[in-house]
Design an enzyme around this catalytic site. Structure first.
Site, PDB file in Angstrom:
ATOM      1  CD  GLU A 103       5.435   8.708 -14.803  1.00  0.00           C
ATOM      2  OE1 GLU A 103       4.659   9.324 -15.559  1.00  0.00           O
ATOM      3  OE2 GLU A 103       5.271   7.507 -14.479  1.00  0.00           O
ATOM      4  N   PRO A 153       0.807  -1.228   0.000  1.00  0.00           N
ATOM      5  CG  PRO A 153      -0.964  -1.591   1.500  1.00  0.00           C
ATOM      6  CD  PRO A 153       0.337  -2.182   1.031  1.00  0.00           C
ATOM      7  CD  GLU A 180       7.225  -7.076 -14.387  1.00  0.00           C
ATOM      8  OE1 GLU A 180       8.389  -7.092 -14.827  1.00  0.00           O
ATOM      9  OE2 GLU A 180       6.436  -8.017 -14.528  1.00  0.00           O
ATOM     10  N   GLY A 221     -13.579   3.522 -35.789  1.00  0.00           N
ATOM     11  CA  GLY A 221     -14.753   4.375 -35.592  1.00  0.00           C
ATOM     12  C   GLY A 221     -15.665   3.814 -34.515  1.00  0.00           C
TER      13      GLY A 221
END
Length: 379
Positions: free
Chosen positions: A367, A128, A363, A339
């Site tokens: 950045e 987390p 993975e 489309g």
């Protein structure tokens, strides 16, 4: 400089293409819609050798090179990225990490089942509060003498509920920060180890992504990979190779979308002619084809560097950074070329567009790839 593939490479590519078309394509839309793990298909991937391609044959693997792996990943990802991410994690992260850094006992115990598909592996790093900053491990592995006691939570774990072998990155000595982290093998069914609910995701919906909870999970010391404190280096080294797998997945998603768009452009008519005869569509196709070829060359360069035992940190990061962008750009344009039909599930491109996004995130985000690349070029 010879860019031709060998006969062996072409055979692997053809085998992967045939498998994708005959085994993965039927039902791929339904698996995506219902978030169904491709259990039977993954089992067949193991039987055909796609889950342990680079592992030494003495451990049950195919003994193939990384170039073969890239070629197979591209073909399978053209059709079903949910299946290819299982293949990527099992090959690049679990099998490669165990073979490279595991003890002989660990290799003999786990690799034959992992390479055959009798068992699936999972790589447990993210938490987390520990995503891009992998040093911030809150999961602990307390040294109890002859065993570790693991406590904590892991997030976004691919193969979370289908795996039997979990490589868990955990902190043993917090005062040493990243030098106090260990990599420990945890087997499914160990008391205190619980699998959380499946994540309801934007893309790769057939892949089972879960949180994992560890509550006083007792694991013997012999399940540690490498020396005490080697876990962070293990994770970073393994992810270097994992990026090649995800770059190849992104490449496959892009090339799959391009092939669908190219075919559709020759069939769909507007203003009396196939839309492929309109310059607006031709230019889109030209950009797509050029970018895909460039991404493929970057993937093969990284694979060649790995096979030649050269440093592939930069080439792997470049391949993932560029191929994931190409996947996103190409799939968006494939939907545009289709489309209104591109917005409909039965034409596949909307799924590929959703699948493409994760290649810029897991993975190592785009950045993070730029950090890796800049660090390498500024040495």
């Amino acid at each position: 400089m010879d860019f031709k593939l060998t006969e062996e490479h072409l055979a692997v590519q053809e085998a992967a293409r045939d498998f994708a078309q005959t085994e993965l394509l039927p039902g791929v839309i339904e698996r995506d819609e219902h978030q169904k793990f491709p259990e039977e298909q993954v089992k067949k991937m193991g039987e055909l050798g796609f889950l342990g391609m680079m592992v030494d044959p003495k451990y049950g693997g195919g003994g193939m090179d990384t170039v073969s792996y890239v070629l197979a990943m591209e073909e399978i990802s053209k059709i079903d990225a949910s299946a290819s991410v299982v293949m990527s994690v099992n090959n690049s992260l679990v099998c490669w990490g165990l073979e490279k850094y595991g003890s002989e006992e660990q290799k003999m115990k786990y690799l034959p089942d992992l390479t055959s598909g009798r068992k699936i592996g999972a790589f447990c790093l993210s938490e987390p509060e520990a995503g891009s900053d992998a040093t911030m491990q809150r999961t602990t592995a307390e040294d109890m003498g002859d065993h570790y006691l693991i406590n904590g939570t892991k997030n976004w774990i691919t193969n979370g509920s289908s795996a039997s072998v979990y490589l868990v990155i955990a902190q043993t000595n917090p005062e040493l920060r990243h030098k106090g982290i260990n990599a420990i093998i945890v087997e499914r069914g160990t008391p205190g180890f619980e699998i959380g609910p499946k994540e309801n995701k934007l893309g790769i919906r057939g892949s089972d992504t879960h949180s994992l909870m560890f509550n006083d999970v007792k694991v013997p010391k012999e399940n540690r990979i490498g020396e005490d404190g080697f876990g962070f280096k293990f994770a970073m080294s393994t992810l270097n190779g994992g990026r090649i797998g995800i770059a190849s997945q992104a490449l496959g998603i892009a090339s799959g979308a391009y092939e669908l768009a190219l075919k559709y452009s020759k069939e769909r008519k507007a203003f009396g002619v196939p839309i492929s005869q309109h310059q607006a569509i031709q230019f889109k196709l030209a950009d797509m084809a050029t970018n895909i070829d460039a991404a493929r060359l970057l993937c093969l360069q990284a694979a060649a560097d790995k096979d030649a035992h050269r440093d592939y940190s930069k080439s792997g990061a470049m391949a993932k950074l560029f191929a994931s962008k190409v996947a996103m750009d190409t799939t968006v344009e494939a939907v545009q070329i289709h489309g209104g039909y591109g917005f409909v599930k039965e034409y596949h491109v909307e799924r590929l567009m959703r699948d493409a996004k994760i290649t810029q995130i897991y993975e190592g985000t785009s950045e993070i790839q730029k950090i890796v690349i800049s660090r390498e070029i500024l040495k």
